[in-house]
Design a protein around this motif. Structure first.
Motif, PDB file in Angstrom:
ATOM      1  N   ASP A 183       0.823  -1.213   0.000  1.00 55.68           N
ATOM      2  CA  ASP A 183       0.000   0.000   0.000  1.00 55.68           C
ATOM      3  C   ASP A 183       0.853   1.257   0.000  1.00 55.68           C
ATOM      4  N   ARG A 184       2.088   1.137   0.512  1.00 54.60           N
ATOM      5  CA  ARG A 184       2.968   2.305   0.598  1.00 54.60           C
ATOM      6  C   ARG A 184       4.254   1.995  -0.176  1.00 54.60           C
ATOM      7  N   ASP A 235       2.965   6.280 -10.164  1.00 55.52           N
ATOM      8  CA  ASP A 235       1.548   6.604 -10.380  1.00 55.52           C
ATOM      9  C   ASP A 235       1.014   5.904 -11.630  1.00 55.52           C
ATOM     10  N   SER A 244      -4.416   1.622  -5.464  1.00 52.67           N
ATOM     11  CA  SER A 244      -4.251   2.895  -4.776  1.00 52.67           C
ATOM     12  C   SER A 244      -3.068   2.762  -3.818  1.00 52.67           C
ATOM     13  N   GLU A 246       0.171   4.847  -1.587  1.00 51.09           N
ATOM     14  CA  GLU A 246       0.727   6.084  -1.022  1.00 51.09           C
ATOM     15  C   GLU A 246       2.219   6.122  -1.341  1.00 51.09           C
ATOM     16  N   VAL A 248       5.702   7.496  -0.497  1.00 56.92           N
ATOM     17  CA  VAL A 248       6.361   8.070   0.672  1.00 56.92           C
ATOM     18  C   VAL A 248       7.782   8.435   0.295  1.00 56.92           C
TER      19      VAL A 248
END
Length: 329
Positions: A183-184, A235, A244, A246, A248
């Motif tokens: 997710d990250r 992206d 989706s 994130e 970092v």
């Protein structure tokens, strides 16, 4: 029909080049050692087996095929280019795959004939290390220029980082793996790093077009007409996978918590690496839209058995960095 010989031809750039040539009406033969699966085994593509570093094997291939056009995908030492330009001194076009790494001077963008090339010592010319790759490619280009001065129709194509279907380097695979499974996603710096990339089908098209329209003794850069940042790469992968994530960002101090250097991440470079493609475009070449190129790249990775997780920093080390960043938030 024009007869083409692709030196290499079964793995990545060579594989796409064979397809490009066949799609444009060429008869195609490939010359390599036969150490990898041949995707053209059941087609009309002729396979001549031999070692391109063996002068006699290369001469035998020239005699067996009698090519009009030669695309040299696996010339890694200057001597190999010099030998090839002697063996194929009477062809309509000899085009060698060089590299944007041949540039030794930092400039934005790097331009053919303007931006300085790497110097290459005698030791570097015969070395196989990553550190000598740019110097060896630069010296190979100089061998092309010398051959052209002697009347050989020799040219060079300089791709930047090549990506696309069947890419075995793992540079983009790493980022696909991270987006697909986490997710990250940890990105070094502020995400605006630019290390110019080139879609492999566009590289193959460039090789054909330079063979047909190029000027002997010239080099031609090839890369995506729209260069993208590292954040944009992540992206773009997420959009293809409908994920989706994130992003970092981490600087040197935070990365140190995981004993990671920014240079450990694939496709990260401190100073931007950007090649001008105006000269190649002047021959009628154009590039695939980045979104389309990335979609094809990601889709083939998902269908393959490659594992991008083995490239770049270990996820456990990244997790330590993410933990430090969370405490600072």
């Amino acid at each position: 029909m024009t007869q083409a010989l692709v030196i290499g031809g079964t793995r990545f750039i060579g594989r796409h080049t064979v397809t490009e040539l066949r799609d444009h009406g060429y008869d195609v033969a490939i010359f390599n050692r036969g150490e990898h699966d041949d995707p053209f085994a059941d087609t009309a593509v002729e396979h001549v087996q031999g070692d391109r570093t063996d002068d006699a094997d290369l001469a035998d291939a020239a005699h067996a095929v009698s090519p009009d056009v030669v695309i040299d995908c696996v010339a890694y030492r200057p001597r190999e280019v010099r030998t090839a330009t002697r063996v194929f001194d009477d062809v309509d076009a000899y085009v060698v795959v060089s590299s944007g790494a041949a540039y030794g001077e930092e400039a934005i963008p790097k331009r053919e004939g303007e931006t300085g090339l790497c110097a290459c010592s005698d030791e570097q010319a015969t070395d196989d290390s990553k550190a000598s790759y740019g110097p060896r490619k630069a010296e190979g280009d100089r061998a092309v220029f010398t051959a052209a001065e002697k009347g050989v129709r020799a040219m060079s194509v300089r791709p930047c980082n090549v990506y696309g279907p069947y890419d075995y380097t793992g540079r983009v695979d790493y980022w696909i793996d991270r987006v697909a499974n986490h997710d990250r996603v940890l990105v070094p710096g502020d995400g605006t790093n630019v290390w110019h990339r080139a879609y492999v089908e566009d590289v193959a098209a460039a090789l054909r077009i330079v063979a047909e329209e190029g000027t002997p003794g010239e080099a031609y850069n090839v890369g995506d007409r729209r260069a993208t940042t590292l954040d944009e790469l992540v992206d773009g992968i997420a959009r293809v996978l409908d994920e989706s994530v994130e992003i970092v960002h981490a600087g040197p101090r935070e990365l140190a918590a995981g004993d990671i250097d920014a240079g450990d991440f694939p496709l990260y470079r401190d100073y931007p690496h950007l090649l001008s493609t105006a000269k190649l475009s002047g021959l009628g070449w154009d590039s695939t839209p980045v979104a389309d190129a990335l979609a094809t790249t990601v889709e083939q990775y998902v269908e393959s058995d490659r594992d991008g997780s083995e490239y770049g920093p270990d996820r456990e080390d990244e997790a330590r960095v993410l933990g430090v960043l969370d405490t600072l938030a």
